[in-house]
Design a protein around this motif. Structure first.
Motif, PDB file in Angstrom:
ATOM      1  N   ALA A  68      62.821  14.256  58.578  1.00 25.14           N
ATOM      2  CA  ALA A  68      62.798  15.154  59.736  1.00 25.14           C
ATOM      3  C   ALA A  68      63.678  16.374  59.478  1.00 25.14           C
ATOM      4  O   ALA A  68      63.322  17.503  59.824  1.00 25.14           O
ATOM      5  N   SER A  69      64.829  16.158  58.846  1.00 24.82           N
ATOM      6  CA  SER A  69      65.737  17.263  58.555  1.00 24.82           C
ATOM      7  C   SER A  69      65.092  18.268  57.609  1.00 24.82           C
ATOM      8  O   SER A  69      65.178  19.487  57.822  1.00 24.82           O
TER       9      SER A  69
ATOM     10  N   ASN B 253      61.868  18.700  57.162  1.00 27.06           N
ATOM     11  CA  ASN B 253      60.764  19.338  57.883  1.00 27.06           C
ATOM     12  C   ASN B 253      61.271  20.468  58.774  1.00 27.06           C
ATOM     13  O   ASN B 253      60.717  21.572  58.774  1.00 27.06           O
ATOM     14  N   ARG B 254      62.313  20.204  59.537  1.00 25.70           N
ATOM     15  CA  ARG B 254      62.820  21.204  60.480  1.00 25.70           C
ATOM     16  C   ARG B 254      63.380  22.426  59.769  1.00 25.70           C
ATOM     17  O   ARG B 254      63.218  23.563  60.236  1.00 25.70           O
TER      18      ARG B 254
ATOM     19  N   SER C 258      55.231  18.727  62.151  1.00 24.26           N
ATOM     20  CA  SER C 258      56.411  19.338  62.774  1.00 24.26           C
ATOM     21  C   SER C 258      56.656  18.778  64.171  1.00 24.26           C
ATOM     22  O   SER C 258      57.806  18.555  64.572  1.00 24.26           O
TER      23      SER C 258
ATOM     24  N   TYR D 124      58.160  15.300  63.844  1.00 26.93           N
ATOM     25  CA  TYR D 124      59.546  15.327  63.388  1.00 26.93           C
ATOM     26  C   TYR D 124      60.477  16.122  64.305  1.00 26.93           C
ATOM     27  O   TYR D 124      61.659  16.265  64.011  1.00 26.93           O
TER      28      TYR D 124
ATOM     29  N   GLU E  48      63.046  17.275  67.003  1.00 24.50           N
ATOM     30  CA  GLU E  48      64.273  16.582  67.410  1.00 24.50           C
ATOM     31  C   GLU E  48      64.115  15.886  68.757  1.00 24.50           C
ATOM     32  O   GLU E  48      64.719  14.840  69.006  1.00 24.50           O
TER      33      GLU E  48
ATOM     34  N   GLN F  68      61.010  12.640  67.658  1.00 22.30           N
ATOM     35  CA  GLN F  68      61.154  11.542  66.690  1.00 22.30           C
ATOM     36  C   GLN F  68      62.036  10.430  67.267  1.00 22.30           C
ATOM     37  O   GLN F  68      63.166  10.672  67.667  1.00 22.30           O
TER      38      GLN F  68
END
Length: 325
Positions: free
Chosen positions: A132-133, A135-136, A195, A198, A200, A203
């Motif tokens: 996720a990190s 992706n962001r 996106s 993932y 914040e 997720q």
């Protein structure tokens, strides 16, 4: 006082002393018995605690081990060749996946690469916080590069953390992603869906922090990404037609030695550039952020991102440039 009387008194005193001594001895024996019982009870309690800790530890170990709900779940003694063979034998194969179980996308669509552009491969798991990190931080730049013909993206979907959810979350999220890749011709929609997954505020957590996510919520994320309502509904209908392939591709991917980290094992997220492992740890050592580090690795200036015709210097086959140099 006559002798018999004195003798009687002495006898009485002797009897009292004997009685007192007997009582003291009885009390001492009772105290010793109680101490022994307490010691035994303490040992039993300690033994019970040890057993409970062992059981809890084993439960955590089992929970943290990668596993899947499919019958073709990971086997620790499987070789990479055996895993690949199982992958190729799965009956339902996504047509847009390549022979390494990746979905290559570019400004030309699925399965086609922009000429002269490097390829970044991303190996991801939907419950993985590190994924996720990445992706962001990185995906907005990757999408700009892709749409300008400056980069090809190779997506690999994994489900080895599925057991960290209570409702087969990883299986459903990426079965849906594969369905979208097969039934929606616009790669931007798939990238937007990832996106959204993932994000914040979307997720979910893992294990005890996991909160169930139903298919309706996943379908909503797909529609928000631009996927048609019909395709989104089918992607999360519960049929999970690509689950066997997803699990088999997962089991093959995690055994590929070229994807192992410095500890000699696969971990997520994993990224490669033109097939070369891109170590995220180097960003910390170089004291640079992910976007700047990636652009340096492919040989492109920040002001050239999204500018058609401005191609990364490493091209389609060059090795990534070290960010520490």
């Amino acid at each position: 006082m006559s002798d018999p009387k004195r003798q009687a008194k002495r006898a009485t005193r002797a009897e009292r002393r004997a009685a007192e001594e007997a009582a003291q001895q009885a009390r001492a024996e009772q105290a010793a018995k109680e101490r022994k019982q307490q010691t035994i009870i303490g040992c039993i309690v300690v033994a019970i605690i040890v057993v409970l800790v062992a059981i809890a530890g084993f439960a955590v170990y089992k929970a943290m081990r990668p596993s899947n709900t499919s019958s073709s779940s990971q086997q620790s003694n499987m070789t990479v060749d055996e895993a690949y063979s199982k992958l190729k034998k799965v009956s339902t194969q996504p047509a847009n996946a390549d022979d390494k179980a990746g979905f290559v996308i570019s400004n030309k669509g699925y399965g086609q690469k922009a000429e002269g552009a490097p390829t970044v491969s991303i190996y991801m798991e939907p419950l993985c916080p590190g994924c996720a990190s990445v992706n962001r931080q990185l995906d907005p730049t990757l999408v700009k590069l892709m749409n300008a013909g400056q980069l090809n993206i190779d997506l690999h979907f994994l489900n080895f953390q599925n057991n960290k959810s209570s409702d087969n979350y990883s299986n459903r999220v990426f079965n849906g992603a594969i369905y979208i890749a097969e039934h929606d011709d616009d790669p931007d929609h798939l990238m937007s869906y990832l996106s959204n997954i993932y994000a914040e505020d979307f997720q979910p957590g893992e294990l005890s922090n996991y909160e169930p996510v139903n298919n309706a919520k996943l379908e909503k994320q797909a529609v928000k990404a631009g996927v048609s309502e019909d395709v989104a509904a089918a992607a999360f209908s519960g049929k999970n037609e690509y689950l066997d392939w997803l699990t088999a591709s997962n089991n093959y991917t995690i055994l590929r030695p070229e994807l192992f980290n410095s500890s000699g094992a696969f971990s997520s997220p994993t990224l490669t550039i033109n097939g070369e492992y891109w170590d995220l740890k180097q960003l910390t050592l170089a004291d640079t952020n992910m976007v700047d580090g990636f652009l340096k690795s492919i040989g492109l200036d920040a002001d050239q991102v999204g500018v058609e015709g401005k191609m990364p210097s490493i091209g389609a086959s060059g090795k990534p440039i070290s960010v520490a140099s």
